[in-house]
Design a protein around this motif. Sequence first.
Motif, PDB file in Angstrom:
ATOM      1  N   GLY A  39       0.811  -1.215   0.000  1.00  0.00           N
ATOM      2  CA  GLY A  39       0.000   0.000   0.000  1.00  0.00           C
ATOM      3  C   GLY A  39       0.843   1.262   0.000  1.00  0.00           C
ATOM      4  N   LEU A  40       1.908   1.250   0.788  1.00  0.00           N
ATOM      5  CA  LEU A  40       2.798   2.419   0.824  1.00  0.00           C
ATOM      6  C   LEU A  40       3.493   2.622  -0.519  1.00  0.00           C
ATOM      7  CD1 LEU A  40       4.299   1.979   4.409  1.00  0.00           C
ATOM      8  CD2 LEU A  40       2.524   3.611   3.661  1.00  0.00           C
ATOM      9  N   VAL A  41       3.889   1.534  -1.150  1.00  0.00           N
ATOM     10  CA  VAL A  41       4.513   1.623  -2.480  1.00  0.00           C
ATOM     11  C   VAL A  41       3.522   2.219  -3.483  1.00  0.00           C
ATOM     12  CG1 VAL A  41       5.371   0.249  -4.436  1.00  0.00           C
ATOM     13  CG2 VAL A  41       6.247  -0.179  -2.118  1.00  0.00           C
ATOM     14  N   VAL A  48     -16.907   5.292 -14.227  1.00  0.00           N
ATOM     15  CA  VAL A  48     -16.958   6.163 -13.061  1.00  0.00           C
ATOM     16  C   VAL A  48     -15.687   6.999 -13.051  1.00  0.00           C
ATOM     17  CG1 VAL A  48     -16.979   6.196 -10.534  1.00  0.00           C
ATOM     18  CG2 VAL A  48     -18.286   4.455 -11.768  1.00  0.00           C
ATOM     19  N   THR A  49     -15.823   8.289 -12.817  1.00  0.00           N
ATOM     20  CA  THR A  49     -14.646   9.136 -12.689  1.00  0.00           C
ATOM     21  C   THR A  49     -14.144   9.025 -11.257  1.00  0.00           C
ATOM     22  OG1 THR A  49     -15.520  10.657 -14.333  1.00  0.00           O
ATOM     23  CG2 THR A  49     -13.753  11.484 -12.907  1.00  0.00           C
ATOM     24  N   LEU A  50     -12.932   8.503 -11.105  1.00  0.00           N
ATOM     25  CA  LEU A  50     -12.353   8.333  -9.779  1.00  0.00           C
ATOM     26  C   LEU A  50     -11.831   9.677  -9.281  1.00  0.00           C
ATOM     27  CD1 LEU A  50     -10.473   4.955 -10.420  1.00  0.00           C
ATOM     28  CD2 LEU A  50     -12.706   5.287  -9.356  1.00  0.00           C
ATOM     29  N   PRO A  51     -11.944   9.941  -7.973  1.00  0.00           N
ATOM     30  CA  PRO A  51     -11.560  11.254  -7.450  1.00  0.00           C
ATOM     31  C   PRO A  51     -10.055  11.534  -7.497  1.00  0.00           C
ATOM     32  CG  PRO A  51     -12.151   9.761  -5.671  1.00  0.00           C
ATOM     33  CD  PRO A  51     -12.456   9.060  -6.952  1.00  0.00           C
ATOM     34  N   VAL A  52      -9.248  10.503  -7.490  1.00  0.00           N
ATOM     35  CA  VAL A  52      -7.790  10.633  -7.584  1.00  0.00           C
ATOM     36  C   VAL A  52      -7.279   9.507  -8.463  1.00  0.00           C
ATOM     37  CG1 VAL A  52      -7.464  11.787  -5.341  1.00  0.00           C
ATOM     38  CG2 VAL A  52      -7.435   9.304  -5.455  1.00  0.00           C
ATOM     39  N   ASN A  53      -5.967   9.492  -8.713  1.00  0.00           N
ATOM     40  CA  ASN A  53      -5.465   8.450  -9.599  1.00  0.00           C
ATOM     41  C   ASN A  53      -5.575   7.065  -8.955  1.00  0.00           C
ATOM     42  OD1 ASN A  53      -2.887   7.717  -8.312  1.00  0.00           O
ATOM     43  ND2 ASN A  53      -2.099   9.662  -9.041  1.00  0.00           N
ATOM     44  N   THR A  54      -5.611   6.061  -9.802  1.00  0.00           N
ATOM     45  CA  THR A  54      -5.809   4.675  -9.391  1.00  0.00           C
ATOM     46  C   THR A  54      -4.809   4.233  -8.334  1.00  0.00           C
ATOM     47  OG1 THR A  54      -6.535   4.233 -11.656  1.00  0.00           O
ATOM     48  CG2 THR A  54      -6.044   2.324 -10.283  1.00  0.00           C
ATOM     49  N   ALA A  55      -3.559   4.629  -8.480  1.00  0.00           N
ATOM     50  CA  ALA A  55      -2.517   4.191  -7.543  1.00  0.00           C
ATOM     51  C   ALA A  55      -2.809   4.679  -6.133  1.00  0.00           C
ATOM     52  CB  ALA A  55      -1.150   4.669  -8.010  1.00  0.00           C
ATOM     53  N   LEU A  56      -3.300   5.891  -5.995  1.00  0.00           N
ATOM     54  CA  LEU A  56      -3.616   6.420  -4.669  1.00  0.00           C
ATOM     55  C   LEU A  56      -4.772   5.653  -4.027  1.00  0.00           C
ATOM     56  CD1 LEU A  56      -3.200  10.251  -5.318  1.00  0.00           C
ATOM     57  CD2 LEU A  56      -1.630   8.726  -4.083  1.00  0.00           C
ATOM     58  N   ILE A  57      -5.754   5.284  -4.830  1.00  0.00           N
ATOM     59  CA  ILE A  57      -6.891   4.512  -4.299  1.00  0.00           C
ATOM     60  C   ILE A  57      -6.433   3.121  -3.881  1.00  0.00           C
ATOM     61  CG2 ILE A  57      -9.142   3.503  -4.844  1.00  0.00           C
ATOM     62  CD1 ILE A  57      -9.550   5.919  -6.754  1.00  0.00           C
ATOM     63  N   VAL A  58      -5.672   2.450  -4.744  1.00  0.00           N
ATOM     64  CA  VAL A  58      -5.159   1.117  -4.409  1.00  0.00           C
ATOM     65  C   VAL A  58      -4.324   1.182  -3.130  1.00  0.00           C
ATOM     66  CG1 VAL A  58      -3.584  -0.736  -5.141  1.00  0.00           C
ATOM     67  CG2 VAL A  58      -5.251   0.202  -6.757  1.00  0.00           C
ATOM     68  N   GLY A  59      -3.448   2.168  -3.047  1.00  0.00           N
ATOM     69  CA  GLY A  59      -2.611   2.316  -1.855  1.00  0.00           C
ATOM     70  C   GLY A  59      -3.434   2.509  -0.598  1.00  0.00           C
ATOM     71  N   ALA A  60      -4.450   3.368  -0.677  1.00  0.00           N
ATOM     72  CA  ALA A  60      -5.296   3.625   0.490  1.00  0.00           C
ATOM     73  C   ALA A  60      -6.063   2.370   0.907  1.00  0.00           C
ATOM     74  CB  ALA A  60      -6.264   4.765   0.179  1.00  0.00           C
ATOM     75  N   VAL A  61      -6.597   1.637  -0.062  1.00  0.00           N
ATOM     76  CA  VAL A  61      -7.315   0.389   0.248  1.00  0.00           C
ATOM     77  C   VAL A  61      -6.375  -0.599   0.934  1.00  0.00           C
ATOM     78  CG1 VAL A  61      -8.446  -1.637  -0.782  1.00  0.00           C
ATOM     79  CG2 VAL A  61      -9.069   0.661  -1.555  1.00  0.00           C
ATOM     80  N   GLU A  62      -5.169  -0.764   0.390  1.00  0.00           N
ATOM     81  CA  GLU A  62      -4.226  -1.716   0.980  1.00  0.00           C
ATOM     82  C   GLU A  62      -3.799  -1.303   2.386  1.00  0.00           C
ATOM     83  OE1 GLU A  62      -1.813  -4.348  -2.089  1.00  0.00           O
ATOM     84  OE2 GLU A  62      -1.171  -2.246  -2.131  1.00  0.00           O
ATOM     85  N   VAL A  82      -4.355  -2.850   8.200  1.00  0.00           N
ATOM     86  CA  VAL A  82      -4.701  -2.629   9.611  1.00  0.00           C
ATOM     87  C   VAL A  82      -5.794  -3.612  10.028  1.00  0.00           C
ATOM     88  CG1 VAL A  82      -5.667  -0.968  11.263  1.00  0.00           C
ATOM     89  CG2 VAL A  82      -3.965  -0.218   9.574  1.00  0.00           C
ATOM     90  N   VAL A  83      -6.802  -3.793   9.186  1.00  0.00           N
ATOM     91  CA  VAL A  83      -7.879  -4.743   9.478  1.00  0.00           C
ATOM     92  C   VAL A  83      -7.313  -6.153   9.622  1.00  0.00           C
ATOM     93  CG1 VAL A  83      -9.993  -5.809   8.579  1.00  0.00           C
ATOM     94  CG2 VAL A  83      -9.662  -3.336   8.385  1.00  0.00           C
TER      95      VAL A  83
END
Length: 181
Positions: free
Chosen positions: A25-27, A149-163, A168-169
């Motif tokens: 996710g950090l990467v 769907v227009t994503l609010p930020v680039n794909t990499a930022l969304i993937v990183g945030a999800v990971e 943590v979960v």
Amino acid sequence: MQIEAAQQDMAAAHVRGAPGVLVSGLVWLIAGGVWTQQGVATGFTALFVGGILIFPASLLISRLVFRAPKASPGNPLERLALESTFVLFAGLFLAWCFLRVAPELAFPAMAVAIGVRYFVFRTVYGNAIYWVLGGALAIVGGLAAIQIVTLPVNTALIVGAVEVCLSVVIFLLGKKAAAAN
């Protein structure tokens, strides 16, 4: 070795995979930042270079921070985890090809490949959260690729945030399971 014992061994050795998901996710977040500042090709290079470091960094975190033991010799799930890396290689090749002809599809293709690979970790660690993680990343990649769907930020930022969030979960679920035993 029975499957449950192999899963428990892998979960102990790799802290249920939480460090790997966190580092990944950090990467992705770093790559997304680089993409935003310097363009998709440079961001993809950051993802590639960072991706090479995910396993060694997560192993280092598992051993040094969590004092995790090594997996038992001959654990067949270690081989399964390694074999699933070929999904990454295929995704990386496709993403690289897209980078050359349709750069907007490079990160979505990689997100789908990463998501598909996470489905294997349901078996490796015995935790269905990896189906959720894999599905989420595949959906993010798919939506970014088809651009419905227009994503609010680039794909990499969304993937990183999800990971990062799901790492943590995964960690907290592991602590809860350990406390119950």
